[in-house]
Every structure is written in structure tokens, then in C-alpha cells.
Enzyme design. Structure first.
Site, PDB file in Angstrom:
ATOM      1  N   HIS A 156       0.830  -1.209   0.000  1.00 49.09           N
ATOM      2  CA  HIS A 156       0.000   0.000   0.000  1.00 49.09           C
ATOM      3  C   HIS A 156       0.863   1.256   0.000  1.00 49.09           C
ATOM      4  O   HIS A 156       0.625   2.185  -0.786  1.00 49.09           O
ATOM      5  CB  HIS A 156      -0.917  -0.004   1.224  1.00 49.09           C
ATOM      6  CG  HIS A 156      -1.702   1.258   1.393  1.00 49.09           C
ATOM      7  ND1 HIS A 156      -2.939   1.445   0.824  1.00 49.09           N
ATOM      8  CD2 HIS A 156      -1.412   2.412   2.057  1.00 49.09           C
ATOM      9  CE1 HIS A 156      -3.377   2.653   1.123  1.00 49.09           C
ATOM     10  NE2 HIS A 156      -2.479   3.265   1.879  1.00 49.09           N
ATOM     11  N   GLU A 157       1.868   1.306   0.867  1.00 48.75           N
ATOM     12  CA  GLU A 157       2.699   2.508   0.962  1.00 48.75           C
ATOM     13  C   GLU A 157       3.548   2.702  -0.296  1.00 48.75           C
ATOM     14  O   GLU A 157       3.706   3.821  -0.786  1.00 48.75           O
ATOM     15  CB  GLU A 157       3.591   2.432   2.212  1.00 48.75           C
ATOM     16  CG  GLU A 157       2.823   2.362   3.529  1.00 48.75           C
ATOM     17  CD  GLU A 157       1.860   3.524   3.711  1.00 48.75           C
ATOM     18  OE1 GLU A 157       2.097   4.616   3.148  1.00 48.75           O
ATOM     19  OE2 GLU A 157       0.850   3.355   4.421  1.00 48.75           O
ATOM     20  N   GLU A 204      -6.149   6.743  -1.575  1.00 48.31           N
ATOM     21  CA  GLU A 204      -6.111   5.595  -0.673  1.00 48.31           C
ATOM     22  C   GLU A 204      -6.710   4.359  -1.331  1.00 48.31           C
ATOM     23  O   GLU A 204      -6.152   3.255  -1.235  1.00 48.31           O
ATOM     24  CB  GLU A 204      -6.852   5.920   0.624  1.00 48.31           C
ATOM     25  CG  GLU A 204      -6.166   6.950   1.493  1.00 48.31           C
ATOM     26  CD  GLU A 204      -4.770   6.531   1.920  1.00 48.31           C
ATOM     27  OE1 GLU A 204      -4.581   5.361   2.292  1.00 48.31           O
ATOM     28  OE2 GLU A 204      -3.859   7.375   1.856  1.00 48.31           O
ATOM     29  N   HIS A 214       1.564   4.259  -3.124  1.00 48.49           N
ATOM     30  CA  HIS A 214       1.446   5.720  -3.100  1.00 48.49           C
ATOM     31  C   HIS A 214       2.584   6.368  -3.881  1.00 48.49           C
ATOM     32  O   HIS A 214       2.375   7.322  -4.639  1.00 48.49           O
ATOM     33  CB  HIS A 214       1.481   6.228  -1.651  1.00 48.49           C
ATOM     34  CG  HIS A 214       0.161   6.170  -0.950  1.00 48.49           C
ATOM     35  ND1 HIS A 214      -0.984   6.738  -1.454  1.00 48.49           N
ATOM     36  CD2 HIS A 214      -0.192   5.620   0.243  1.00 48.49           C
ATOM     37  CE1 HIS A 214      -1.987   6.547  -0.608  1.00 48.49           C
ATOM     38  NE2 HIS A 214      -1.533   5.867   0.435  1.00 48.49           N
TER      39      HIS A 214
END
Length: 272
Positions: A135-136, A198, A139
Site C-alpha cells: 500500500h505505501e 487511498e 502511493h
């Protein structure tokens, strides 16, 4: 007339600031260039590490580096497959575990990653770490930092337009216009924009984790634990930069089989 001209400038800037997300194929806001962001991000990362306790020489710190390397490799395999092998040029990957009770992790533009020790109990194991790591990293890969910078520029230009439109009116009227613009542009613009980031990072990150060999079904379970840890202390979704935990859990549950199907394209048929 002045406000009309500024509106035209804002529209022109927006139209000139569109790009395509290489992972999703969707049109998005063109980010500020990596060449402008990466040097500052790397300097800030080094400064952060110098001011915080970096954990080294432990099984947990090594796990962060191991998972990070696998997610990086998964990203490169994906980019090779979709015809963008050069996409990660300029990235300077680094993975560090920092002693801090915060339940958090982040990835700066250019691949500089920090996990706080406080999130590890919620991750529980390597697969949980991979879900968060994916997820990070997503980004950074989707240039969300650069897009937020561009969005801030557009919002600031809009504020100038409001100021010009209100010129000649009473001070109280101008204040009302400014407050209305600030609330409206944030609630109707910046916050949904952040929530879309997100959701996008959840999808890309889950696919990365699956391509790296980690079970994407852990995504929904991880967020169930995150929800329990928060004790339900969160603002309404429309006033938050993040989707509500329930929205996120449902989305991740729906994405898990799709992530497995994507991973199978790379020969990954079993998941850790």
C-alpha cells in the site's frame, strides 16, 4: 472580468495537468516531476532517520528489508509486463524500521520507506507487513505526493480567483466567500481526491503483494484489526482523507480474488 480571466487560467492549468496512471490506465492529475520532488524527499528522509531511533540487527528490521525487496521486485515485474521498464529509474529504495509506538508506515516519493514498530503487532507477520508495504509503495509508484502538490497549486489559484471576485465587496462578505471556498474546495475536492488515492493504493498495493507471493486475502483481515485497534475513533468518511474502515474492508475483500488472478499472470499460484 478579472475573475473570469483567472477562471480561464485555472481551467487551462487543470487541463494541462492531466496524465495517465500506468497501473490503472485511468486519467489523473499530472504530478509535479520526480526530478523536483526526489532530492527534497531524500534529504527529508535522511533528516528523519538522524532524529529517530532506527532499529537494526533484529529479525523484525530484517523482515522489513526482505519484504520491501520483494515488493520492489514485484513492481518491476509488473512494469516490465505493461511496457514501462524504465519507470523506476531514479528511485533509491530504502527500508527502515523505526522505534515508535505509532501505528503507521509510510513511503516517500522515490522509494524511501519507514515502518514504525507500533504497527507490527497489527501486521502480525510477514504477510501483514507485505500488505502495508504494498500500500505505501503504491502511493509512491502512483505519484500521489506529486499529485497532491499539483492539487495544492490549483487550490491556491482558485483562492486567488475568489479574492478577485470579492474585491470591492465588504470585508465580511469577502471573509464569507473565502471560508466557503476553503470548506467547499476541501470537502468536495481535496478530501475526495485523497480518498481516491487511498483506494488506488489499496488496489495497486494488494496486486503488488500478490505478485510478490503474499496472500491478498490478508488485506481485509489486516484492516479488521486496524479498525479494532482504533476503537472506532474516526471522523465521518466525507470529512476524512481516508475511506472508512468498513468501506476499505469491503473493497479489499472484493479485490483479493482479482489480485490472485493478476499474480497468476506472473506464474504465482501459491501465496504465503
Amino acid at each position: 472580468m478579472k475573475s473570469f480571466r483567472i477562471t480561464l487560467v485555472a481551467i487551462s492549468l487543470f487541463l494541462a495537468s492531466c496524465a495517465t496512471n500506468v497501473f490503472t490506465g485511468e486519467r489523473t492529475l499530472k504530478p509535479v516531476a520526480n526530478e523536483q520532488i526526489f532530492p527534497a524527499a531524500y534529504a527529508q528522509y535522511d533528516e528523519f532517520l538522524s532524529e529517530n531511533k532506527v532499529v537494526t540487527g533484529t529479525a523484525e528490521s530484517q523482515m522489513i528489508k526482505t519484504v520491501g525487496g520483494k515488493i520492489k521486485t514485484a513492481a518491476q515485474r509488473w512494469l516490465n509486463a505493461i511496457g514501462h521498464p524504465e519507470y523506476l529509474d531514479g528511485y533509491a529504495w530504502e527500508y527502515n524500521l523505526v522505534q515508535d509506538d505509532q501505528v503507521n508506515a509510510w513511503c516517500m516519493p522515490g522509494g524511501k520507506i519507514v515502518f514504525y514498530t507500533g504497527i507490527l503487532p497489527i501486521c502480525q507477520d510477514e504477510t501483514g507487513v507485505a500488505i502495508v508495504m504494498g500500500h505505501e509503495v503504491a502511493h509512491a509508484l502512483a505519484n500521489h505526493g506529486g499529485q497532491r502538490m499539483r492539487a495544492g497549486q490549483l487550490q491556491a489559484l482558485g483562492q486567488v480567483g475568489v479574492a478577485v471576485a470579492g474585491s470591492g465587496r465588504s470585508q465580511s462578505t469577502q471573509q464569507i466567500l473565502n471560508q466557503a471556498y476553503g470548506l467547499g474546495s476541501t470537502t468536495l475536492g481535496i478530501l475526495p481526491f485523497s480518498r481516491s488515492h487511498e483506494n488506488e493504493a489499496d488496489k495497486i498495493g494488494l496486486y503488488l503483494a500478490a505478485i510478490a507471493g503474499y496472500n491478498p486475502e490478508e488485506g481485509a483481515r489486516l484492516w479488521q484489526r486496524m479498525k479494532a485497534n482504533s476503537g472506532g475513533q474516526a471522523p465521518p468518511e466525507f470529512l476524512s482523507t481516508h475511506p472508512s474502515p468498513d468501506t476499505r474492508i469491503a473493497n479489499l475483500r472484493d479485490l483479493a480474488p482479482k489480485a490472485k488472478a493478476e499474480a497468476r499472470k506472473y506464474g504465482v499460484t501459491s501465496f504465503k
